[in-house]
Design an enzyme around this catalytic site. Structure first.
Site, short mmCIF file in Angstrom:
data_model
loop_
_atom_site.label_atom_id
_atom_site.label_comp_id
_atom_site.label_asym_id
_atom_site.label_seq_id
_atom_site.Cartn_x
_atom_site.Cartn_y
_atom_site.Cartn_z
N TYR A 153 53.00 15.20 25.33
CA TYR A 153 52.30 16.48 25.38
C TYR A 153 52.10 17.03 23.97
CZ TYR A 153 51.70 21.45 26.68
OH TYR A 153 51.24 22.73 26.83
N ILE A 183 55.45 30.41 28.94
CA ILE A 183 54.82 31.60 29.53
C ILE A 183 55.46 31.90 30.87
CG2 ILE A 183 52.63 32.65 30.26
CD1 ILE A 183 52.56 31.93 27.33
N1 SER Z 1 55.40 25.56 28.64
C1 SER Z 1 55.04 24.29 28.12
C2 SER Z 1 55.93 23.23 28.64
O1 SER Z 1 57.06 23.53 28.92
C3 SER Z 1 55.09 24.29 26.62
O2 SER Z 1 53.84 24.59 26.13
O3 SER Z 1 55.54 22.11 28.73
#
Ligand code: SER
Length: 322
Positions: A153, A183
């Site tokens: 990612y 978030i």
């Molecule tokens: N909230 C995301 C994740 O945990 C991080 O950008 O993958």
């Protein structure tokens, strides 16, 4: 006069949200519809969204990697801006590296190409704290620093940031981006992220009065309440081009806490709430990320500020979930 200009700008803006059924997409779409009018914000996703989202305005089924379908939709509605929120998050991406790379990269390149070909005028694309890695300074991580992410990612987000900058420099594409922290929301749950525990914990606290956390008690991560994340995104997109000085992606921060600290906060409202810890592969992902972020450039360039701290966020979530 200024009000008239703002009014005209809003009337001429038509937004396509790719990934509108997801955690951020759901709430961002609703807020954009309040500002620009329901028919000026086209929601789209590979699957239908929540009961609240679906009747609130136009919706199209779109695979965010399908450039032809995106272009058709852009033409159908005279779209001027695309918010690309479709992505595979960190934990799922570790299990499906190739699929994650294809989704996260091909969707971005499709949208950037449409902007380069002048079909759209503005692009929003989120990056993440996942661009940072184990060799990055962990506390108050600066805007410009060592990145070297250790997750699929993160690799896709770093690459995406440089693509955004490249399309801006080379073709003048007005693409804007934020490095979101974790978030936290209560309307739509996230899926497949490492910071998801900080959403699940509220649901479990109300349902079962206990939560088993997949990160250890002192794992500190940068986080943000959804209301702040949505405001930051819209504020960035409405800023004057001359105020956007970073075209990779802006560091963005609000709060940081550990599982222990969020559980202590919840206990103030639910005194018999209990947390236990059983770490899994996501611990290593969390350990590779910063604990806190220095976002002074966003605060300086386009006057970003956050409203919610851990206490006010917890109050708001528990009140709404009850
Ligand atoms: N909230 C995301 C994740 O945990 C991080 O950008 O993958």
């Amino acid at each position: 006069m200024l009000l008239l200009i703002i009014q005209l700008y809003r009337m001429n803006t038509v937004i396509l949200v790719l990934g509108a059924s997801g955690q951020i997409g759901t709430e961002l779409t609703q807020k954009l519809r309040k500002i620009y009018g329901s028919n000026h914000v086209i929601a789209s996703d590979i699957r239908e969204g929540s009961e609240e989202l679906m009747p609130s305005g136009p919706f199209e089924i779109i695979d965010a990697t399908d450039k032809i379908k995106i272009l058709e939709t852009v033409k159908k509605y005279n779209v001027t801006q695309v918010y690309l929120l479709a992505a595979m998050l960190s934990a799922t991406a570790e299990k499906m590296p190739e699929k994650a790379w294809n989704l996260n990269m091909n969707s971005l390149l499709a949208v950037l190409d449409l902007a380069k070909e002048n079909h759209i005028q503005q692009v929003y694309w989120p990056s993440s704290i996942a661009v940072f890695g184990p060799s990055t300074p962990k506390i108050n991580t600066p805007q410009q620093t060592i990145m070297q992410p250790s997750t699929v990612y993160g690799i896709s987000k770093v690459s995406g940031e440089y693509w955004c900058n490249y399309y801006h420099e080379k073709y003048g594409v007005d693409v804007r981006s934020l490095r979101y922290p974790g978030i936290i929301s209560w309307k739509t749950k996230p899926g497949g992220g490492t910071t998801d525990y900080a959403v699940d914990i509220y649901f479990k606290a109300l349902e079962d009065k206990k939560y088993e956390c997949f990160l250890s008690e002192n794992t500190r991560l940068p986080m943000m309440y959804m209301n702040d994340a949505v405001n930051a995104t819209i504020q960035l997109m409405q800023a004057k081009p001359k105020d956007i000085k970073i075209r990779t992606s802006y560091n963005l921060a609000a709060i940081d806490f550990t599982p222990k600290e969020i559980s202590e906060e919840i206990k103030k409202h639910i005194p018999d709430f209990q947390i236990s810890y059983q770490t899994d592969f996501r611990q290593a992902i969390a350990d590779s990320w910063p604990s806190s972020i220095d976002d002074s450039e966003a605060r300086q360039d386009w006057k970003w500020h956050h409203d919610f701290d851990l206490q006010s966020m917890t109050e708001d979530i528990l009140k709404n979930l009850k």
